[in-house]
Design an enzyme around this catalytic site. Structure first.
Site, mmCIF file in Angstrom:
data_model
loop_
_atom_site.group_PDB
_atom_site.id
_atom_site.type_symbol
_atom_site.label_atom_id
_atom_site.label_comp_id
_atom_site.label_asym_id
_atom_site.label_seq_id
_atom_site.Cartn_x
_atom_site.Cartn_y
_atom_site.Cartn_z
ATOM 1 N N CYS A 71 -21.406 11.474 -20.849
ATOM 2 C CA CYS A 71 -20.192 11.772 -20.089
ATOM 3 C C CYS A 71 -19.969 10.636 -19.105
ATOM 4 O O CYS A 71 -20.899 10.239 -18.377
ATOM 5 C CB CYS A 71 -20.338 13.109 -19.348
ATOM 6 N N CYS A 77 -19.291 14.369 -11.411
ATOM 7 C CA CYS A 77 -18.838 15.726 -11.691
ATOM 8 C C CYS A 77 -19.954 16.739 -11.442
ATOM 9 O O CYS A 77 -21.113 16.515 -11.799
ATOM 10 C CB CYS A 77 -18.359 15.823 -13.139
ATOM 11 N N CYS A 80 -21.999 19.840 -14.732
ATOM 12 C CA CYS A 80 -23.295 19.877 -15.427
ATOM 13 C C CYS A 80 -24.352 19.260 -14.520
ATOM 14 O O CYS A 80 -24.065 18.347 -13.753
ATOM 15 C CB CYS A 80 -23.243 19.086 -16.733
ATOM 16 N N GLN A 283 -18.589 35.772 -24.355
ATOM 17 C CA GLN A 283 -19.650 34.764 -24.308
ATOM 18 C C GLN A 283 -19.081 33.367 -24.553
ATOM 19 O O GLN A 283 -18.352 33.131 -25.511
ATOM 20 C CB GLN A 283 -20.724 35.077 -25.344
ATOM 21 N N TYR A 312 -22.821 48.076 -19.218
ATOM 22 C CA TYR A 312 -22.177 46.797 -18.892
ATOM 23 C C TYR A 312 -21.578 46.197 -20.173
ATOM 24 O O TYR A 312 -21.790 45.026 -20.499
ATOM 25 C CB TYR A 312 -23.166 45.803 -18.279
ATOM 26 N N GLU A 333 -18.377 50.509 -18.794
ATOM 27 C CA GLU A 333 -17.826 49.284 -18.211
ATOM 28 C C GLU A 333 -16.986 49.631 -16.984
ATOM 29 O O GLU A 333 -16.211 50.585 -17.002
ATOM 30 C CB GLU A 333 -16.976 48.543 -19.250
ATOM 31 N N ASP A 378 -26.983 44.878 -19.908
ATOM 32 C CA ASP A 378 -26.639 43.462 -19.790
ATOM 33 C C ASP A 378 -25.982 43.254 -18.426
ATOM 34 O O ASP A 378 -24.786 43.032 -18.319
ATOM 35 C CB ASP A 378 -25.694 43.060 -20.933
ATOM 36 N N CYS A 405 -29.206 37.062 -17.609
ATOM 37 C CA CYS A 405 -28.875 35.659 -17.352
ATOM 38 C C CYS A 405 -29.658 35.126 -16.153
ATOM 39 O O CYS A 405 -29.356 34.051 -15.644
ATOM 40 C CB CYS A 405 -27.369 35.501 -17.115
#
Length: 449
Positions: A71, A77, A80, A283, A312, A333, A378, A405
């Site tokens: 990149c 930036c 990332c 996702q 979830y 949900e 989740d 996550c």
């Protein structure tokens, strides 16, 4: 070690925020943009009681795992953190993070952690990108990501981690916006209109949706320009307007409508047809999500007589595939709009053995009369509310599938679920949904003892 000191440092690890970790005497120093094995001169920019923060001043000896970032704005930036890290090492470190969290926080020893799931490439994977819009000091229109640690825009005309089919649109659409003279939002003054450009693409279908996120709907030549974009880009199926007139960093407002074409893209996910609106949570890495779901279904070995609760559940990304192999699936949900989309997708795919409940998991789950064989959770990064964990321990489903996550909150919650040998960890599967960043997902299967 004092603030402002210039020290020599060797990086030996990466932390969960993406910075390199070194040790100077008895103090830990975190340095962004580094790779394990780098030997550096580092300027200490900030000093805390237990650690210091540093900035690279000079590379003395680069790591063998350092690469040239794919990149051109990687040094600026903030999108990332690991573009300079070889992808094989990224996968190794993410697997280690999951393993160490389970050991240190969860107290789980000798667990087998499966090889991390990943795509064929760590580039071009994002099916959705949202770019802040602003003006440079000279008045030039800009759209991109923020600089590291700031709200200064890095102007982009392409991005290597978004689906490469989106790149031709970004530069051209910015030029058209500038030519129209549209009002651009100024975050500091809370003035102006156009705040963000949002792109969504169907990974399998190639359909593209463009959304203008603005403070107000009145732009000159808006409908004509939107129609022109649809005519110019065959993959573009809709141009939408989302109104967000609130101060602050929240991107999406409550009202979204199509101004040309339609307000959704068609997508297929493990053979199911889905309609994804601009703001739909889905996702970000379609290929890895499908791979993970296939692994999950293989582990569950459904016989067709199970009742499953999908807590979830979002728009039913996992609910609907599970329903194809189970007796009944109940989704929970908190967002009514997500439940509406899940219900519509169930109808579109002729899936009738599902029902969706609106509310928080901690409120809904304890009141369910249905006895579940399997519960899937989740949760967000903070993990499960303690009431959810207590309900699971009391209701005793045969299996619990926990998708996370955040390895730290995952390990914490698993420790609670497995207290007094109520459950045992049977399977741990990390997945790399976000290459070039330190984020890692993980699925864990628990079985009742």
């Amino acid at each position: 070690m004092q603030q402002g000191d210039l020290i020599e440092l060797t990086i030996h690890d990466l932390n969960s925020q993406g910075s390199g970790v070194g040790r100077y005497g008895n103090q830990v120093v975190f340095v962004p943009d580094t790779v394990p094995g780098d030997r550096l001169e580092v300027r200490i920019t900030r000093l805390k009681r237990q650690y210091g923060l540093g900035k690279i001043q000079r590379m003395l000896e680069p790591s063998g795992d350092r690469r040239r970032p794919p990149c051109i704005v990687a040094d600026k930036c903030g999108g990332c953190q690991w573009l300079q890290v070889e992808e094989s090492l990224q996968l190794e470190i993410k697997t280690k993070e999951v393993t160490q969290a389970l050991q240190r926080i969860g107290g789980f020893e000798d667990l087998k952690v499966e090889p991390i799931l990943h795509g064929s490439s760590g580039l071009g994977y994002r099916n959705k990108s949202t770019y802040p819009v602003g003006r440079s000091s000279t008045g030039q229109l800009q759209a991109g990501y923020y600089r590291k640690g700031s709200h200064q825009l890095v102007n982009l005309n392409q991005c290597p981690i978004q689906d490469q089919r989106l790149n031709p649109l970004l530069s051209d659409i910015k030029q058209d916006i500038a030519a129209n003279g549209w009002s651009i939002y100024n975050e500091a003054k809370h003035q102006g209109k156009l705040r963000h450009l949002a792109f969504r693409i169907g990974h399998h279908t190639g359909e593209i949706l463009l959304t203008l996120i603005t403070t107000a709907p009145d732009f000159p030549n808006l409908e004509e320009q939107a129609a022109s974009w649809l005519a110019e880009y065959p993959a573009l199926v809709g141009v939408c307007l989302n109104i967000n007139d609130r101060k602050g960093n929240m991107i999406w407002g409550r009202d979204t409508r199509a101004i040309a074409g339609r307000d959704y893209v068609n997508e297929t996910f493990v053979g199911l047809n889905l309609k994804l609106r601009p703001e739909t949570f889905f996702q970000i890495n379609t290929a890895v999500a499908e791979h993970l779901l296939e692994k999950i279904l293989g582990q569950l070995e459904l016989q067709g007589n199970e009742t499953i609760i999908d807590a979830y559940c979002g728009v039913g990304t996992f609910t609907l595939p599970l329903a194809q192999q189970a007796k009944q699936v109940i989704g929970i949900e908190v967002l009514p709009s997500s439940v509406q989309q899940a219900q519509a997708s169930a109808a579109d795919n002729h899936i009738e053995n599902v029902k969706f409940l609106v509310g928080t998991v901690e409120d809904v789950l304890p009141n369910l009369e249905d006895t579940a064989d399997i519960v899937l959770v989740d949760p967000p990064r903070k993990g499960c509310d303690r009431r959810v964990l207590d309900t699971l321990r009391q209701s005793r489903p045969r299996q619990i599938l926990y998708i996370s996550c955040n390895p730290a909150t995952l390990a914490r919650d698993l420790k609670i679920l497995c207290e007094a040998e109520a459950y045992t960890v049977e399977w741990v599967q990390p997945a790399d949904f976000f290459p070039q960043t330190p984020h890692v997902e993980c699925a864990v299967l628990l079985k009742m003892v």
